[in-house]
Design an enzyme around this catalytic site. Structure first.
Site, PDB file in Angstrom:
ATOM      1  N   ALA A   1      14.399  17.134   3.195  1.00 19.71           N
ATOM      2  CA  ALA A   1      13.442  16.045   3.139  1.00 19.71           C
ATOM      3  C   ALA A   1      11.642  16.883   3.788  1.00 19.71           C
ATOM      4  O   ALA A   1      12.042  18.420   3.523  1.00 19.71           O
ATOM      5  CB  ALA A   1      13.958  15.045   5.110  1.00 19.71           C
TER       6      ALA A   1
ATOM      7  N   GLY B   1      19.013  16.869   2.454  1.00 19.86           N
ATOM      8  CA  GLY B   1      18.823  16.216   1.980  1.00 19.86           C
ATOM      9  C   GLY B   1      19.259  15.724   0.627  1.00 19.86           C
ATOM     10  O   GLY B   1      19.892  15.478  -0.023  1.00 19.86           O
TER      11      GLY B   1
ATOM     12  N   GLU C   1      22.913  16.483   0.589  1.00 19.91           N
ATOM     13  CA  GLU C   1      23.712  15.004   0.862  1.00 19.91           C
ATOM     14  C   GLU C   1      23.676  14.138  -0.262  1.00 19.91           C
ATOM     15  O   GLU C   1      24.442  13.310  -0.739  1.00 19.91           O
ATOM     16  CB  GLU C   1      22.832  14.833   1.984  1.00 19.91           C
ATOM     17  CG  GLU C   1      23.247  15.300   3.294  1.00 19.91           C
ATOM     18  CD  GLU C   1      22.541  15.215   3.960  1.00 19.91           C
ATOM     19  OE1 GLU C   1      23.006  14.141   5.180  1.00 19.91           O
ATOM     20  OE2 GLU C   1      20.871  14.333   3.961  1.00 19.91           O
TER      21      GLU C   1
ATOM     22  N   GLU D   1      19.998  21.857   9.121  1.00 19.40           N
ATOM     23  CA  GLU D   1      19.272  21.093   9.515  1.00 19.40           C
ATOM     24  C   GLU D   1      19.326  21.362  11.269  1.00 19.40           C
ATOM     25  O   GLU D   1      18.812  21.165  12.133  1.00 19.40           O
ATOM     26  CB  GLU D   1      19.328  19.214  10.189  1.00 19.40           C
ATOM     27  CG  GLU D   1      19.068  18.949   8.812  1.00 19.40           C
ATOM     28  CD  GLU D   1      19.877  18.878   7.710  1.00 19.40           C
ATOM     29  OE1 GLU D   1      20.066  18.395   6.778  1.00 19.40           O
ATOM     30  OE2 GLU D   1      21.318  19.297   7.680  1.00 19.40           O
TER      31      GLU D   1
END
Length: 286
Positions: free
Chosen positions: A94, A139, A142, A162
């Protein structure tokens, strides 16, 4: 002999594509600059993230990815999809600077939208193969987890970092990773945020194949072409049975399998395949 069609798709008249264009970035002259590129070769589409330098998931890229995925889901000509971030890296996650400026309510909406987009990737009816080179972080990892199969280059590095920022994964990392490699191994990666190189990722079951650096895209496309030659209804049914059956009880999973098994018998591919098998058997009989 049919000729293989190869083309680059930037923007077209599909409604979702037009919506993506309105959200995407523009250059200094106000021209549309796509953040997602589709490269079509026959029934295989390579979806490439193109948001340099790190393919960070800001809102415009997320919106365009969602639009492109819906476009692919609606196309009967697409039989397999390859996710690719480019030669240098897959995606670095992100846009942290943008996230840091958001309050809790704004973060909740942003996260809900990114979860929904990655769910759209995972729910594509055709097989999805991730070709991972370089970093797949946050992300980016992911998104790779949303694929059905992951090919990693030897230089690939995976992480959910994170926790090192005092937060946690929010776009499927805790759920897809634990289902893929087991709760204990997933907790180790999630709670430490440590980086995992390709060979360890293979041992953990995080990726399915490791290839020399520079060959991940080719290997993923080769596998995608193989799958694209299979019966689409049967492949879609298998994907649905595995994805949804493993989240249910054994009895519910078997009931889903039975329903899907019955359904594919009504397809043209099943009729042709069964007839062909019986004809071969008849010809080989003494």
């Amino acid at each position: 002999m049919s000729r293989t069609l190869r083309r680059h798709v930037h923007i077209d008249n599909h409604p979702s594509a037009r919506a993506a264009a309105s959200a995407a970035s523009t250059d200094e002259e106000g021209s549309y600059v796509p953040r997602i590129r589709l490269d079509t070769e026959g029934p295989v589409v390579t979806l490439r993230l193109d948001n340099p330098p790190m393919n960070a998931f800001d809102s415009p890229q997320r919106e365009e990815l969602s639009a492109r995925v819906r476009e692919l889901a609606d196309s009967p000509a697409v039989r397999a999809v390859v996710l690719y971030g480019g030669e240098r890296l897959f995606a670095a996650g992100a846009d942290i600077k943008a996230l840091a400026a958001m309050g809790p309510e704004e973060i909740r909406g942003w996260n809900r939208a990114l979860q929904r987009t990655f769910d759209e990737v995972s729910r594509l009816p055709m097989p999805v193969i991730a070709a991972v080179t370089g970093y797949a972080l946050g992300g980016g990892m992911e998104l790779a987890l949303a694929a059905d199969y992951r090919v990693a280059a030897e230089d690939a590095v995976f992480a959910q970092p994170e926790v090192q920022l005092g937060i946690m994964p929010g776009s499927g990392g805790t759920q897809r990773l634990s289902r893929l490699i087991g709760p204990s191994r997933a907790k180790n990666l999630l709670m430490t945020g440590r980086r995992v190189k390709a060979e360890e990722a293979l041992r953990l079951g995080l990726v399915d194949e490791v290839v020399p650096t520079g060959e991940a895209l080719k290997a993923a496309q080769t596998y995608a072409r193989l799958l694209s030659e299979g019966p689409p209804a049967a492949l879609e049914a298998i994907k649905e049975a595995v994805d949804h059956g493993t989240d249910a009880s054994m009895a519910a999973g078997l009931a889903l399998e039975r329903s899907l098994f019955t359904g594919v018998f009504g397809t043209e591919d099943a009729t042709t395949g069964l007839r062909s098998f019986l004809n071969r058997r008849k010809k080989s009989a003494p």
